[in-house]
Design an enzyme around this catalytic site. Sequence first.
Site, PDB file in Angstrom:
ATOM      1  NE  ARG A  14      -2.968  -0.105   3.129  1.00 10.60           N
ATOM      2  CZ  ARG A  14      -3.821  -0.574   4.028  1.00 10.60           C
ATOM      3  NH1 ARG A  14      -5.045  -0.829   3.686  1.00 10.60           N
ATOM      4  NH2 ARG A  14      -3.448  -0.774   5.270  1.00 10.60           N
ATOM      5  CG  HIS A  37       9.456 -22.511   5.799  1.00  6.87           C
ATOM      6  ND1 HIS A  37       8.398 -22.317   6.646  1.00  6.87           N
ATOM      7  CD2 HIS A  37      10.541 -22.668   6.602  1.00  6.87           C
ATOM      8  CE1 HIS A  37       8.820 -22.343   7.891  1.00  6.87           C
ATOM      9  NE2 HIS A  37      10.125 -22.568   7.910  1.00  6.87           N
ATOM     10  CE  LYS A  46      12.981 -25.753   7.908  1.00  2.83           C
ATOM     11  NZ  LYS A  46      13.771 -24.667   8.470  1.00  2.83           N
ATOM     12  CG  ASP A  71       2.453 -21.526  13.939  1.00  2.00           C
ATOM     13  OD1 ASP A  71       2.303 -20.897  12.885  1.00  2.00           O
ATOM     14  OD2 ASP A  71       3.470 -21.423  14.662  1.00  2.00           O
ATOM     15  CG  HIS A  75       6.015 -26.384   9.178  1.00  2.00           C
ATOM     16  ND1 HIS A  75       5.854 -25.897   7.909  1.00  2.00           N
ATOM     17  CD2 HIS A  75       6.070 -25.295   9.984  1.00  2.00           C
ATOM     18  CE1 HIS A  75       5.819 -24.565   7.939  1.00  2.00           C
ATOM     19  NE2 HIS A  75       5.943 -24.184   9.189  1.00  2.00           N
ATOM     20  CE  LYS A 134       5.915 -20.351  18.100  1.00  2.00           C
ATOM     21  NZ  LYS A 134       6.808 -20.446  16.955  1.00  2.00           N
TER      22      LYS A 134
HETATM   23  C1  BG6 Z   1       6.416 -20.954  10.825  1.00  2.00           C
HETATM   24  C2  BG6 Z   1       5.610 -20.773  12.087  1.00  2.00           C
HETATM   25  O1  BG6 Z   1       5.633 -21.568   9.836  1.00  2.00           O
HETATM   26  O2  BG6 Z   1       7.548 -21.792  11.099  1.00  2.00           O
HETATM   27  C3  BG6 Z   1       6.465 -20.157  13.182  1.00  2.00           C
HETATM   28  O3  BG6 Z   1       4.496 -19.926  11.815  1.00  2.00           O
HETATM   29  C4  BG6 Z   1       7.713 -20.993  13.393  1.00  2.00           C
HETATM   30  O4  BG6 Z   1       5.720 -20.055  14.399  1.00  2.00           O
HETATM   31  C5  BG6 Z   1       8.431 -21.241  12.069  1.00  2.00           C
HETATM   32  O5  BG6 Z   1       8.554 -20.296  14.288  1.00  2.00           O
HETATM   33  C6  BG6 Z   1       9.580 -22.217  12.241  1.00  2.00           C
HETATM   34  O6  BG6 Z   1      10.326 -22.288  11.053  1.00  2.00           O
HETATM   35  P1  BG6 Z   1      11.868 -22.686  11.082  1.00  2.00           P
HETATM   36  O7  BG6 Z   1      12.249 -22.800   9.647  1.00  2.00           O
HETATM   37  O8  BG6 Z   1      12.569 -21.560  11.805  1.00  2.00           O
HETATM   38  O9  BG6 Z   1      11.964 -23.971  11.826  1.00  2.00           O
END
Ligand code: BG6
Length: 492
Positions: free
Chosen positions: A49, A178, A182, A235, A240, A340
């Site tokens: 924006r 993501h 890796k 999350d 993941h 966490k």
């Molecule tokens: C993200 C989560 O998808 O992955 C985060 O939303 C998390 O909460 C992160 O910290 C962890 O990714 P990585 O690559 O640092 O293990």
Amino acid sequence: MNKSSLKACDVVIFGGGGDLAMRKLLPALYHLDMDGLLAPTTRIIGASRRDISDEEYQIKVRSALDEFVPSSINDEETWSRFKERLNYVSVDAQESSDFARFNDKGVGDSDRDVVFYLATSPDLFGSICSSLATHGLNQERMRVVLEKPLGRDLISSRAINTEVMQNFSEPQVFRIDHYLGKETVQNLLAIRFGNTLFEPLWDSAHIDNIQITVSETVGVEGRWGYYDKAGALRDMVQNHLIQLLCLVAMEPPSRMDSDSVRDEKIKVLKALRPISGANAYNKTVRGQYAKGVVNGKSVQGYFDEDGSVPESRTETFVALRADIDNWRWAGVPFYLRTGKRLGQRYSEIVIQYKAVPHSIFSDESNRQLQRNQLIIRLQPEEKISLTVMNKVPGASEGMNLQPVDLNLSLTEAFNNKRSPEAYERLLLDVMRNDATLFMRYDEVEAAWKWVDGIMEAWRQTSERPKEYASGSWGPAASMALPIKDGRNWHDY
Ligand code: BG6
């Protein structure tokens, strides 16, 4: 990779001034440029924006690179090339008429492929896709990349998907996780399907259990409000950890292409035994971090974070036992845990083999032969190790056995070759139009179905998540989860 096959494209980043763009996406594109993996005329177009010029955007990107890619400071040649690629378009994602500015900027001209990376809130995915279509920016050579969270349950994820699919077809939609980018995750595929050694032993006859741990030391990092609506299950597990589980458990695909791989992953997802109602109590453990000490520093608890509300039942830790109901995995528990503010930042997959059927070694200390373990470490270091029993050297030692790790350090094996960040590989794949490491919608949907069952079971109980001290390994009950089955978590 054959560099001459690089095809020029425009990469448009919605949320181009945001955290993800600055910390991950632009550094990843910069590294690709450094490695000669961007075609000479590929352009990167930040979109958001704010009303700023191309030059102002370039300055902002440069300062992000200085912070997140320290080597950029010394590499003026790459920077001057990269800077030329950087453009900016000021656009309000909810204002369709603003999208004409992409046409003015020549986005998609001359048969160039275009990648629209939606690093925005998912609430905007639908309107962005529809405005792109209004301006002719949804042609076959144009793709959208969707960042998580893809919803917060099955219903909301379907709503997002329906909106996106009104204007783009499935092959044009790249749903990013993501973790799949890796290096060691891809190496898992290389290990399984590039060797004869492991696959014949990859089943319930030889494997006792499989463990997947993604342990973080960070807390919610100032985003309590956002995190509290998600929690560890949504999350981390829904995407993941489940994706890792699929790659470990799937049948060999016939080819390494997007549909062959994803067809196998979806079969795993469909074979996941539902966890719901009463069995959620036995098979899952939720936790919330309290204050404690992480890496020698005192840290506050979840409820001391800014913006927290004491009634929250959102889990910052989850451990669970998953079962896959098919021939290959019958009776093999998959233990998953993530949280966490734990004691150490690391992620690993542990394949725990069964004990030898009969020990021929008479010495008492050898009776309990340690079982073979294949450990695939994703972070902090990328490493694969295999624990095997060995004879301790020396004539006087007799037949004394001890476990020894055969270590494959990827950095050493490949002469310290830089290991790319996950986003580098994934961005390159989107530019090459290869969706193998992205999620198809049926996978997302199946993962939500499974996770929704657990969420529903948690909602029905009056039990709160268990407290755990920051810096520990989670609530005591999570340690007990495999112990109930006569097993243990692998110690880091
Ligand atoms: C993200 C989560 O998808 O992955 C985060 O939303 C998390 O909460 C992160 O910290 C962890 O990714 P990585 O690559 O640092 O293990």
